[in-house]
Write a protein that holds these residues in place. Structure first.
Motif, PDB file in Angstrom:
ATOM      1  N   TYR A  99       0.839  -1.195   0.000  1.00  0.00           N
ATOM      2  CA  TYR A  99       0.000   0.000   0.000  1.00  0.00           C
ATOM      3  C   TYR A  99       0.881   1.254   0.000  1.00  0.00           C
ATOM      4  O   TYR A  99       0.866   2.057   0.940  1.00  0.00           O
ATOM      5  N   PRO A 161      -1.698   3.050 -14.287  1.00  0.00           N
ATOM      6  CA  PRO A 161      -1.891   2.253 -13.070  1.00  0.00           C
ATOM      7  C   PRO A 161      -3.179   2.598 -12.324  1.00  0.00           C
ATOM      8  O   PRO A 161      -3.826   1.704 -11.768  1.00  0.00           O
ATOM      9  N   THR A 162      -3.577   3.875 -12.308  1.00  0.00           N
ATOM     10  CA  THR A 162      -4.787   4.251 -11.581  1.00  0.00           C
ATOM     11  C   THR A 162      -6.028   3.684 -12.252  1.00  0.00           C
ATOM     12  O   THR A 162      -6.965   3.229 -11.583  1.00  0.00           O
ATOM     13  N   TRP A 164      -6.071   0.946 -14.034  1.00  0.00           N
ATOM     14  CA  TRP A 164      -5.962  -0.480 -13.715  1.00  0.00           C
ATOM     15  C   TRP A 164      -6.437  -0.731 -12.281  1.00  0.00           C
ATOM     16  O   TRP A 164      -7.175  -1.689 -12.002  1.00  0.00           O
ATOM     17  N   HIS A 165      -6.021   0.150 -11.386  1.00  0.00           N
ATOM     18  CA  HIS A 165      -6.392   0.060  -9.967  1.00  0.00           C
ATOM     19  C   HIS A 165      -7.912   0.093  -9.789  1.00  0.00           C
ATOM     20  O   HIS A 165      -8.459  -0.642  -8.961  1.00  0.00           O
ATOM     21  N   ARG A 168      -9.224  -3.264 -10.409  1.00  0.00           N
ATOM     22  CA  ARG A 168      -8.850  -4.213  -9.363  1.00  0.00           C
ATOM     23  C   ARG A 168      -9.645  -3.956  -8.077  1.00  0.00           C
ATOM     24  O   ARG A 168      -9.998  -4.889  -7.361  1.00  0.00           O
ATOM     25  N   LEU A 169      -9.911  -2.689  -7.751  1.00  0.00           N
ATOM     26  CA  LEU A 169     -10.763  -2.395  -6.607  1.00  0.00           C
ATOM     27  C   LEU A 169     -12.140  -3.016  -6.788  1.00  0.00           C
ATOM     28  O   LEU A 169     -12.775  -3.450  -5.816  1.00  0.00           O
ATOM     29  N   PRO A 294     -11.591   4.921  -7.690  1.00  0.00           N
ATOM     30  CA  PRO A 294     -10.334   5.654  -7.692  1.00  0.00           C
ATOM     31  C   PRO A 294     -10.524   7.155  -7.883  1.00  0.00           C
ATOM     32  O   PRO A 294      -9.586   7.933  -7.723  1.00  0.00           O
ATOM     33  N   CYS A 333      -4.324   5.157  -5.900  1.00  0.00           N
ATOM     34  CA  CYS A 333      -3.616   4.005  -6.451  1.00  0.00           C
ATOM     35  C   CYS A 333      -2.262   3.799  -5.779  1.00  0.00           C
ATOM     36  O   CYS A 333      -1.519   4.758  -5.530  1.00  0.00           O
ATOM     37  N   ASN A 334      -1.949   2.548  -5.499  1.00  0.00           N
ATOM     38  CA  ASN A 334      -0.604   2.149  -5.082  1.00  0.00           C
ATOM     39  C   ASN A 334       0.169   1.817  -6.358  1.00  0.00           C
ATOM     40  O   ASN A 334       0.199   0.660  -6.807  1.00  0.00           O
ATOM     41  N   ARG A 337       2.385  -1.228  -7.192  1.00  0.00           N
ATOM     42  CA  ARG A 337       1.767  -2.554  -7.277  1.00  0.00           C
ATOM     43  C   ARG A 337       1.589  -2.986  -8.731  1.00  0.00           C
ATOM     44  O   ARG A 337       1.507  -4.176  -9.022  1.00  0.00           O
ATOM     45  N   TYR A 338       1.534  -2.015  -9.649  1.00  0.00           N
ATOM     46  CA  TYR A 338       1.207  -2.319 -11.045  1.00  0.00           C
ATOM     47  C   TYR A 338       2.227  -1.844 -12.068  1.00  0.00           C
ATOM     48  O   TYR A 338       2.253  -2.348 -13.185  1.00  0.00           O
TER      49      TYR A 338
END
Length: 387
Positions: A99, A161-162, A164-165, A168-169, A294, A333-334, A337-338
């Protein structure tokens, strides 16, 4: 050096500021080759945060390492790198658990740090000629040498990434349907991510035709214009009368309410309803579905449409959320992680997010592009600045 400096509501200027210096052995100094204007920057630009005049903007940054601190082990001068917008230490409990958007060491009293953003720590932004990167071994991602795929790699700092996040969320699975509210850069990246991940049906909701066209052309999404009719009904009609499996809020607290009167084609803050997208998603997603959020929400908003929203409290239909058993995930977004996997997908030709980029301009054009982006002009989707 020159940098984009916040002057006050709806005003930025390119001004001379001090160059960054190494402050710790784990720092590097990067010569910026690309820095992006983000929709999140507009919240500060519009005076909708507590940002003080003088802050240097820019949290989406990439460039070439110019100077390396004595404690840096994996980077050297000349390396091409992209930085997550998150500033993270790499060794606190949250960082160790992945995180990195909620690091507890880089910004005392607050979980999370970022470059050039209000309340996110003392880190100058990268809409400038140079940038100091702390904890560089952890925060800087190496890229192939040269200048190929510059636009694509720049999007690894945040929006790819955001997006993508967001999926995933929402725990999107192959073969599932998904509705994404917002066709700005993050919404388009969420739709593109859903396509890559094997979504069966993708619906994208917005009011800007050029953005909806990008969603249709590059993400195989069905465009839904909320100005034309109720987006919930449009999606249900297209989906056989049922709710979709998953939903993503890529809008945040400055969402436009389609029920308000249309004044003109320009973005009108008087039409804002910060809870409208969340409530639409609760209606759009089927019982026991999931939401990824996000889109940015804030605990205080000086320009909110009402006193409750000014305190970060929203009129969410929680009873309906509970009744339908809908789960949700939220938070910034982390990126780490991606970003490594997404980088490799770009290198191998498996992903090309550059369709979202509409402008690459010199740093001196930043004030004009901030104004145009803030007006939600047709054809202005993602602006890249080149010092």
């Amino acid at each position: 050096m020159n940098a984009v400096v916040y002057k006050g509501p709806n005003e930025v200027a390119v001004e001379e500021v001090d160059e960054p210096e190494l402050q710790h052995p784990n720092d590097i100094i990067v010569d910026i080759t690309t820095s992006c204007i983000c929709g999140s920057d507009l919240h500060m630009y519009e005076g909708r945060t507590s940002a003080d005049p003088g802050i240097v903007f820019g949290h989406e940054n990439m460039g070439v390492v110019q100077q390396v601190g004595d404690g840096v082990d994996t980077l050297e001068e000349g390396d091409r790198v992209v930085m997550p917008f998150n500033v993270a230490c790499g060794f606190c409990q949250n960082c160790e658990n992945g995180y990195t958007g909620f690091c507890t060491n880089v910004n005392p009293g607050f979980a999370g740090g970022a470059y050039g953003y209000v309340a996110m720590g003392p880190y100058m932004g990268g809409q400038a000629e140079k940038l100091r990167v702390p904890y560089a071994d952890f925060n800087a991602l190496k890229l192939p040498e040269g200048d190929e795929q510059e636009d694509a790699f720049a999007l690894l700092a945040d929006i790819f990434p955001t997006g993508w996040h967001g999926t995933r969320l929402a725990d999107l699975q192959p073969g599932e349907s998904i509705a994404i509210y917002g066709a700005g850069p993050v919404g388009l990246m969420a739709a593109y991510s859903a396509k890559i991940q094997g979504a069966s049906e993708i619906y994208v909701v917005d009011r800007v035709d050029s953005r909806l066209e990008l969603a249709e052309q590059h993400c195989d999404a069905m465009p839904i214009n909320f100005e034309e009719s109720d987006p919930i009904e449009q999606i249900r009609d297209a989906h056989g009368g049922e709710g979709v499996d998953k939903g993503v809020d890529a809008v945040g607290y400055q969402a436009i309410d389609p029920e308000t009167d249309v004044t003109d084609d320009a973005y009108d803050p008087a039409r804002e309803n910060p809870a409208v997208v969340l409530n639409q998603l609760i209606q759009t997603v089927r019982p026991t579905g999931k939401l990824g959020i996000p889109g940015l929400y804030v605990p205080s908003d000086p320009g909110a449409p009402d006193e409750m929203a000014a305190q970060g409290r929203l009129g969410i239909d929680f009873g309906k959320l509970f009744e339908k058993g809908i789960a949700l995930g939220t938070g910034q977004c982390n990126v780490k992680r991606y970003n490594r996997q997404l980088r490799d997908m770009i290198i191998e030709g498996r992903a090309d997010p550059t369709f979202v980029v509409s402008h690459r301009v010199g740093l001196d054009e930043a004030p004009e592009m901030y104004e145009r982006f803030d007006n939600r002009e047709e054809g202005v989707t993602k602006v890249l600045l080149e010092p």
